[in-house]
Write a protein that holds these residues in place. Sequence first.
Motif, PDB file in Angstrom:
ATOM      1  N   LYS A  93     -97.332  -2.732  59.916  1.00 10.01           N
ATOM      2  CA  LYS A  93     -96.902  -3.406  58.689  1.00 10.01           C
ATOM      3  C   LYS A  93     -95.557  -4.079  58.922  1.00 10.01           C
ATOM      4  CE  LYS A  93     -95.772  -2.479  53.824  1.00 10.01           C
ATOM      5  NZ  LYS A  93     -95.612  -1.425  52.794  1.00 10.01           N
ATOM      6  N   THR A  94     -95.473  -5.343  58.525  1.00  9.16           N
ATOM      7  CA  THR A  94     -94.215  -6.079  58.612  1.00  9.16           C
ATOM      8  C   THR A  94     -93.842  -6.590  57.225  1.00  9.16           C
ATOM      9  OG1 THR A  94     -94.962  -8.377  58.910  1.00  9.16           O
ATOM     10  CG2 THR A  94     -95.141  -6.916  60.824  1.00  9.16           C
ATOM     11  N   SER A  95     -92.699  -7.219  57.128  1.00 10.45           N
ATOM     12  CA  SER A  95     -92.262  -7.765  55.844  1.00 10.45           C
ATOM     13  C   SER A  95     -93.065  -8.991  55.439  1.00 10.45           C
ATOM     14  CB  SER A  95     -90.772  -8.125  55.909  1.00 10.45           C
ATOM     15  OG  SER A  95     -90.551  -9.120  56.905  1.00 10.45           O
ATOM     16  N   ASP A  96     -93.920  -9.496  56.355  1.00  9.66           N
ATOM     17  CA  ASP A  96     -94.684 -10.706  56.052  1.00  9.66           C
ATOM     18  C   ASP A  96     -96.167 -10.544  56.357  1.00  9.66           C
ATOM     19  OD1 ASP A  96     -94.888 -13.307  55.075  1.00  9.66           O
ATOM     20  OD2 ASP A  96     -94.656 -14.208  57.057  1.00  9.66           O
ATOM     21  N   GLY A  97     -96.662  -9.304  56.340  1.00 12.52           N
ATOM     22  CA  GLY A  97     -98.089  -9.100  56.561  1.00 12.52           C
ATOM     23  C   GLY A  97     -98.360  -8.086  57.654  1.00 12.52           C
ATOM     24  N   LEU A  98     -99.622  -8.008  58.045  1.00 13.05           N
ATOM     25  CA  LEU A  98    -100.100  -6.977  58.955  1.00 13.05           C
ATOM     26  C   LEU A  98    -100.471  -7.543  60.323  1.00 13.05           C
ATOM     27  CD1 LEU A  98    -102.523  -5.094  56.503  1.00 13.05           C
ATOM     28  CD2 LEU A  98    -100.093  -4.626  56.932  1.00 13.05           C
ATOM     29  N   ILE A  99    -100.149  -6.788  61.369  1.00 13.05           N
ATOM     30  CA  ILE A  99    -100.616  -7.057  62.726  1.00 13.05           C
ATOM     31  C   ILE A  99    -101.564  -5.932  63.098  1.00 13.05           C
ATOM     32  CG2 ILE A  99     -99.984  -7.346  65.149  1.00 13.05           C
ATOM     33  CD1 ILE A  99     -97.182  -8.213  64.189  1.00 13.05           C
ATOM     34  N   LEU A 100    -102.788  -6.274  63.484  1.00 16.67           N
ATOM     35  CA  LEU A 100    -103.777  -5.277  63.892  1.00 16.67           C
ATOM     36  C   LEU A 100    -103.912  -5.276  65.404  1.00 16.67           C
ATOM     37  CD1 LEU A 100    -104.389  -5.393  60.867  1.00 16.67           C
ATOM     38  CD2 LEU A 100    -106.831  -5.506  61.421  1.00 16.67           C
ATOM     39  N   PHE A 101    -104.027  -4.093  65.963  1.00 19.24           N
ATOM     40  CA  PHE A 101    -104.368  -3.956  67.375  1.00 19.24           C
ATOM     41  C   PHE A 101    -105.812  -3.478  67.436  1.00 19.24           C
ATOM     42  CE2 PHE A 101     -99.805  -3.634  67.142  1.00 19.24           C
ATOM     43  CZ  PHE A 101     -99.391  -4.463  68.173  1.00 19.24           C
ATOM     44  N   ASP A 102    -106.684  -4.397  67.825  1.00 20.19           N
ATOM     45  CA  ASP A 102    -108.145  -4.259  67.847  1.00 20.19           C
ATOM     46  C   ASP A 102    -108.740  -4.442  66.452  1.00 20.19           C
ATOM     47  OD1 ASP A 102    -108.222  -4.163  70.573  1.00 20.19           O
ATOM     48  OD2 ASP A 102    -108.379  -1.992  70.692  1.00 20.19           O
ATOM     49  N   ALA A 103    -110.089  -4.510  66.424  1.00 11.64           N
ATOM     50  CA  ALA A 103    -110.738  -5.043  65.229  1.00 11.64           C
ATOM     51  C   ALA A 103    -111.975  -4.275  64.794  1.00 11.64           C
ATOM     52  CB  ALA A 103    -111.117  -6.518  65.488  1.00 11.64           C
ATOM     53  N   GLY A 196     -92.310 -11.767  60.135  1.00 11.09           N
ATOM     54  CA  GLY A 196     -91.307 -11.206  59.249  1.00 11.09           C
ATOM     55  C   GLY A 196     -90.211 -10.518  60.033  1.00 11.09           C
ATOM     56  N   ASP A 197     -90.017  -9.229  59.751  1.00 10.44           N
ATOM     57  CA  ASP A 197     -88.925  -8.478  60.366  1.00 10.44           C
ATOM     58  C   ASP A 197     -89.309  -7.776  61.665  1.00 10.44           C
ATOM     59  OD1 ASP A 197     -90.676  -6.640  59.339  1.00 10.44           O
ATOM     60  OD2 ASP A 197     -89.206  -5.557  58.109  1.00 10.44           O
ATOM     61  N   THR A 198     -90.470  -8.122  62.232  1.00 14.54           N
ATOM     62  CA  THR A 198     -91.008  -7.360  63.368  1.00 14.54           C
ATOM     63  C   THR A 198     -91.376  -8.280  64.522  1.00 14.54           C
ATOM     64  OG1 THR A 198     -91.880  -5.685  61.849  1.00 14.54           O
ATOM     65  CG2 THR A 198     -92.820  -5.749  64.070  1.00 14.54           C
TER      66      THR A 198
END
Length: 332
Positions: A93-103, A196-198
């Motif tokens: 989770k970041t300040s501007d949305g989500l980063i997923l590792f794998d799907a 975002g912040d990440t």
Amino acid sequence: MHRSFIPIGLSLLAAAASAQTVSDTPAALAEAARARAIASDDLKAPLFLCEPHGGGVVRQALETGSKQWLEPAKLFDNLFYVGNGFVGVFVLKTSDGLILFDASQSEAEARNHLVPGLQKLGLDPATIRYVVVTHGHYDHFGGAAWLQKTYGARVALSAADWTLIENTPADAIERSGIILPQRDLVVADGQTITLGDTKVTLYVTPGHTPGAVSAIVPVRLDGKTHNLSLLGSTAFPASIEPTEKVGGLKAYDASVLRFARISKAASAQGIINTHIFADGTRERINTMAAGQGSPNPFLQDAGTVGRYYQILHHCLLAAQLRPQADNIWLPK
């Protein structure tokens, strides 16, 4: 002819598992013993990789773990896990949305398990911005096309693994019924994704596939930021040299040693793998689920991270020192 490791259907597992076992070589046994000594009592999970037929552990995880959906878990203030006992998705989770590792392994899993899991954790799937696919096997990219279409998520693989999935025939058993994502982000070694912040840094680490992707993942706990080391590979290929479908054992070992140095330079304090049975991640998740997560079991120390990669190094040496016909690695 080299046998390359790719995901294969359950119909092939019995044949592979019934292959004749030959005695291990003394040199391979010596490397496996070195790995066990380094593992001590706290890093035993990856030792199955040192065995000539360690694929039996993988097969068991596939057959049973895929049916065991874990309660969606919050691991850090900004890192979550949604998946089963075989494979799953880490969510940053970041300040501007989500980063997923794998799907997830398929569209159905992404729709019926991943999305409800995110919602249960209080995360909005509509804010998925990136899907970093660690490598080009269906159980890692199976839901990527649906996430791309449904939420406009950017999908990232290395160039080699984009080619791997695109060159796999649609009717092949390892991707039967799986829709490919549209080629999007091509991960270059050392590339960063900032949202975002990440900032996440990605590295191309060939071995399990021609272009597996590993990452240094920043996590936050009680106002402090720590780095985790995410290796984008698990099971070993059955060939020493590269093929069109694997990077080979030699490249895998070089990648492990290099990523160990990268992790040390990043002061990584823990390890994670989307195949949670393979490195102790599932046990750490279980510890937290039982309310025993203080101190956080995912925060280890740089020495533990280094030992983990030394274990893989000696197991990879063992794999190269035994007859290749005896290196039967089943799906991740």
